[in-house]
Scaffold this motif. Structure first.
Motif, PDB file in Angstrom:
ATOM      1  N   ALA A   1     -16.709  -0.078  16.563  1.00 51.85           N
ATOM      2  CA  ALA A   1     -18.254  -0.188  16.704  1.00 51.85           C
ATOM      3  C   ALA A   1     -18.685  -1.305  15.626  1.00 51.85           C
ATOM      4  N   SER A   2     -18.053  -1.017  14.461  1.00 50.78           N
ATOM      5  CA  SER A   2     -18.857  -1.976  13.341  1.00 50.78           C
ATOM      6  C   SER A   2     -18.312  -3.650  13.763  1.00 50.78           C
ATOM      7  N   ASN A   3     -17.416  -3.598  14.382  1.00 48.37           N
ATOM      8  CA  ASN A   3     -16.871  -4.809  14.575  1.00 48.37           C
ATOM      9  C   ASN A   3     -17.033  -6.068  13.637  1.00 48.37           C
ATOM     10  N   PRO A   4     -15.893  -5.742  12.760  1.00 50.65           N
ATOM     11  CA  PRO A   4     -15.893  -6.555  11.360  1.00 50.65           C
ATOM     12  C   PRO A   4     -15.606  -7.742  11.451  1.00 50.65           C
ATOM     13  N   ASP A   5     -15.856  -8.902  10.729  1.00 50.56           N
ATOM     14  CA  ASP A   5     -15.665 -10.298  10.479  1.00 50.56           C
ATOM     15  C   ASP A   5     -14.195 -10.372  10.174  1.00 50.56           C
ATOM     16  N   HIS A   6     -13.868  -9.646   9.044  1.00 50.62           N
ATOM     17  CA  HIS A   6     -12.616  -9.793   8.507  1.00 50.62           C
ATOM     18  C   HIS A   6     -11.708  -8.363   8.477  1.00 50.62           C
ATOM     19  N   VAL A   7     -10.466  -8.325   8.748  1.00 50.35           N
ATOM     20  CA  VAL A   7      -9.865  -7.318   8.280  1.00 50.35           C
ATOM     21  C   VAL A   7      -8.829  -7.720   7.064  1.00 50.35           C
ATOM     22  N   ILE A   8      -8.829  -6.893   5.990  1.00 46.32           N
ATOM     23  CA  ILE A   8      -7.984  -6.856   5.000  1.00 46.32           C
ATOM     24  C   ILE A   8      -7.147  -5.758   4.782  1.00 46.32           C
ATOM     25  N   VAL A   9      -5.694  -5.724   4.920  1.00 41.65           N
ATOM     26  CA  VAL A   9      -4.801  -4.714   4.689  1.00 41.65           C
ATOM     27  C   VAL A   9      -4.076  -4.744   3.392  1.00 41.65           C
ATOM     28  N   THR A  10      -3.826  -3.590   2.653  1.00 40.91           N
ATOM     29  CA  THR A  10      -3.077  -3.644   1.620  1.00 40.91           C
ATOM     30  C   THR A  10      -1.735  -3.164   1.918  1.00 40.91           C
ATOM     31  N   GLY A  11      -0.699  -3.838   1.056  1.00 44.26           N
ATOM     32  CA  GLY A  11       0.548  -3.540   1.474  1.00 44.26           C
ATOM     33  C   GLY A  11       1.425  -3.957   0.162  1.00 44.26           C
ATOM     34  N   SER A  12       2.874  -3.506   0.310  1.00 44.42           N
ATOM     35  CA  SER A  12       3.668  -3.717  -0.758  1.00 44.42           C
ATOM     36  C   SER A  12       5.099  -3.459  -0.262  1.00 44.42           C
ATOM     37  N   ASN A  13       6.060  -3.537  -0.832  1.00 48.85           N
ATOM     38  CA  ASN A  13       7.586  -3.424  -0.268  1.00 48.85           C
ATOM     39  C   ASN A  13       7.738  -1.847  -0.684  1.00 48.85           C
ATOM     40  N   TRP A  14       7.382  -1.083   0.477  1.00 51.74           N
ATOM     41  CA  TRP A  14       7.727   0.594   0.348  1.00 51.74           C
ATOM     42  C   TRP A  14       8.945   1.006   1.131  1.00 51.74           C
ATOM     43  N   GLU A  15       9.918   0.229   0.904  1.00 52.25           N
ATOM     44  CA  GLU A  15      11.178   0.512   1.614  1.00 52.25           C
ATOM     45  C   GLU A  15      11.923   1.751   1.198  1.00 52.25           C
ATOM     46  N   LEU A  16      11.594   2.138  -0.302  1.00 55.69           N
ATOM     47  CA  LEU A  16      12.016   3.122  -0.754  1.00 55.69           C
ATOM     48  C   LEU A  16      11.059   4.690  -0.538  1.00 55.69           C
ATOM     49  N   TYR A  17       9.957   4.269   0.028  1.00 50.06           N
ATOM     50  CA  TYR A  17       9.110   5.249   0.426  1.00 50.06           C
ATOM     51  C   TYR A  17       9.231   5.683   1.872  1.00 50.06           C
ATOM     52  N   VAL A  18       9.157   4.521   2.651  1.00 48.02           N
ATOM     53  CA  VAL A  18       9.051   4.429   4.173  1.00 48.02           C
ATOM     54  C   VAL A  18      10.136   3.596   4.617  1.00 48.02           C
ATOM     55  N   PRO A  19      11.534   3.750   4.739  1.00 44.26           N
ATOM     56  CA  PRO A  19      12.300   2.699   5.046  1.00 44.26           C
ATOM     57  C   PRO A  19      12.067   2.321   6.567  1.00 44.26           C
ATOM     58  N   GLY A  20      11.931   0.974   6.627  1.00 43.62           N
ATOM     59  CA  GLY A  20      11.653   0.463   7.864  1.00 43.62           C
ATOM     60  C   GLY A  20      10.410   0.515   8.462  1.00 43.62           C
ATOM     61  N   GLY A  21       9.554   0.768   7.690  1.00 43.34           N
ATOM     62  CA  GLY A  21       8.330   1.272   8.146  1.00 43.34           C
ATOM     63  C   GLY A  21       7.279  -0.033   8.406  1.00 43.34           C
ATOM     64  N   ALA A  22       6.091   0.338   9.060  1.00 38.29           N
ATOM     65  CA  ALA A  22       5.165  -0.763   9.625  1.00 38.29           C
ATOM     66  C   ALA A  22       4.426  -1.389   8.509  1.00 38.29           C
ATOM     67  N   TRP A  23       4.470  -1.192   7.241  1.00 40.81           N
ATOM     68  CA  TRP A  23       3.681  -1.547   6.104  1.00 40.81           C
ATOM     69  C   TRP A  23       4.184  -3.017   6.037  1.00 40.81           C
ATOM     70  N   VAL A  24       3.108  -3.785   5.313  1.00 47.06           N
ATOM     71  CA  VAL A  24       3.166  -5.337   5.270  1.00 47.06           C
ATOM     72  C   VAL A  24       3.695  -5.494   3.865  1.00 47.06           C
ATOM     73  N   GLY A  25       5.120  -6.051   3.881  1.00 50.54           N
ATOM     74  CA  GLY A  25       5.555  -6.128   2.294  1.00 50.54           C
ATOM     75  C   GLY A  25       5.371  -7.353   1.572  1.00 50.54           C
ATOM     76  N   VAL A  26       3.946  -7.478   1.205  1.00 51.12           N
ATOM     77  CA  VAL A  26       3.619  -8.524   0.348  1.00 51.12           C
ATOM     78  C   VAL A  26       3.780  -8.043  -0.935  1.00 51.12           C
ATOM     79  N   GLY A  27       4.040  -9.184  -1.947  1.00 55.39           N
ATOM     80  CA  GLY A  27       4.107  -8.788  -3.425  1.00 55.39           C
ATOM     81  C   GLY A  27       5.362 -10.113  -3.867  1.00 55.39           C
ATOM     82  N   SER A  28       5.833  -9.871  -4.987  1.00 54.08           N
ATOM     83  CA  SER A  28       6.572 -10.860  -5.610  1.00 54.08           C
ATOM     84  C   SER A  28       7.647 -11.510  -4.708  1.00 54.08           C
TER      85      SER A  28
END
Length: 379
Positions: A259-286
């Motif tokens: 309903a709000s229809n945003p102009d931008h979407v920003i998702v936070t992510g990290s390498n969370w392989e030890l938390y959620v192996p093979g998860g759908a998270w976005v693995g940005v980082g070093s």
């Protein structure tokens, strides 16, 4: 949280058998921590327990030459929450694999007896642990055996508390000048955004800030008026969840996003392989694989919450390193976001160069790109 009375009792008994702070340390000073408590601490502190492993983000910026020299114990979250960053430090300082690890105060898994045995000059905790420590009366019990606790904050109210927290740590470490150097650099980099926005006064696009998208099947965690929600405002946007989430963290209903229809979407992510192996998270980082990160980011936009949303239609979808939310490096995320939200206005702003300078001036490990991506990136 209920800490075991048996464990605390054993810790206090153990402390009676140990010489308290037998190592060399400075004279006692008084610091006012982020909660307003006045705490006596031996300074410069030579033995420090970090209540969160990610506190290394500020420790490394102050003790750049020997970032682990004071750390006698730390919480076990750095490797889990930021695997790529942890591996960067492990490669250069292999001894960190032997530093005693602790569970969290909030979870009730902090090992008090182990902490006492390490005889720290100070335990540094994030402010979100205060309720748990108050409930357990842990601070008073540790004070009786001359182990002070100091609270800092880079997460709950980072714009209010980052500079004071850096000054507190600088005082504890005897690195006041270094702390001021970092604070000045941070201020300068934020003002490159805020001063330009103040002069131009552009229209502010609506931004959906999704916290840890893909970490679980739930949708969609977000931020209220603080943390990344505040980053959006400072970067020249309007935070979709500002009027929905009363505090720092909360959830936005998928129907509300549509309903709000945003102009931008920003998702936070990290390498969370030890938390959620093979998860759908976005693995940005070093050193992140940006192509893979974009693929996962695109997949997240196929969830019902983003059906027909303008940001997705226009490919104005981005991912940014989650750990900016709990470190003194937030200014880099603000620059990246400002460039996404106002590309013409910030044509000459280079967040990548800012991040590289941060590493070169303040951090002991080499810089690797990968801390953010957009669906429209070419590389």
């Amino acid at each position: 949280m209920q800490l075991s009375k048996l464990v605390i009792g054993a810790a206090l008994a153990l402390a009676g058998l140990l010489p308290v702070s037998s190592h060399a340390a400075g004279s006692k000073i008084t610091v006012t921590d982020i909660t307003g408590r006045q705490v006596e601490v031996r300074a410069p502190a030579e033995k420090v327990i970090l209540g969160e492993g990610r506190q290394m983000y500020f420790v490394a910026a102050l003790d750049t030459d020997q970032p682990f020299r004071r750390v006698v114990g730390w919480r076990d979250d750095l490797q889990k929450a930021d695997l790529d960053g942890y591996n960067d430090y492990l490669a250069r300082y292999p001894q960190i694999g032997k530093i005693p690890t602790f569970g969290g105060f909030k979870e009730g898994t902090f090992d008090v007896e182990q902490a006492v045995s390490l005889q720290p000059d100070v335990i540094i905790l994030n402010v979100e642990a205060k309720t748990a420590t108050d409930d357990a009366k842990l601070i008073e019990k540790l004070a009786k055996i001359d182990i002070p606790v100091v609270f800092v904050d880079f997460r709950e109210k980072p714009f209010e508390n980052t500079d004071p927290s850096m000054r507190i740590i600088g005082k504890l470490f005897g690195k006041e000048a270094r702390a001021e150097e970092f604070i000045a650099f941070r201020k300068e980099q934020i003002e490159r955004v805020t001063q330009t926005l103040a002069q131009a006064n552009p229209a502010r696009p609506l931004v959906m800030m999704e916290r840890a998208g893909g970490y679980s099947d739930d949708c969609c965690m977000s931020f209220g008026n603080e943390n990344f929600g505040k980053f959006v405002e400072v970067a020249g946007g309007r935070n979709l969840a500002a009027s929905i989430i009363p505090g720092t963290f909360g959830v936005v209903n998928p129907e509300q996003i549509i309903a709000s229809n945003p102009d931008h979407v920003i998702v936070t992510g990290s390498n969370w392989e030890l938390y959620v192996p093979g998860g759908a998270w976005v693995g940005v980082g070093s050193g992140a694989n940006k192509a893979k990160a974009r693929e996962k980011l695109a997949a997240l936009m196929k969830r019902p919450a983003y059906t027909g949303v303008k940001a997705v239609k226009d490919s104005k979808v981005h991912a940014v390193w989650h750990q900016f939310y709990n470190s003194p490096y937030q200014f880099v995320a603000i620059q990246a976001m400002a460039k996404w939200l106002h590309p013409e206005l910030f044509r000459d702003l280079d967040p990548e160069a800012t991040m590289k300078t941060l590493y070169e001036r303040f951090l002991p490990v080499p810089y690797k790109t990968g801390y953010w991506v957009s669906l429209t990136d070419k590389e």
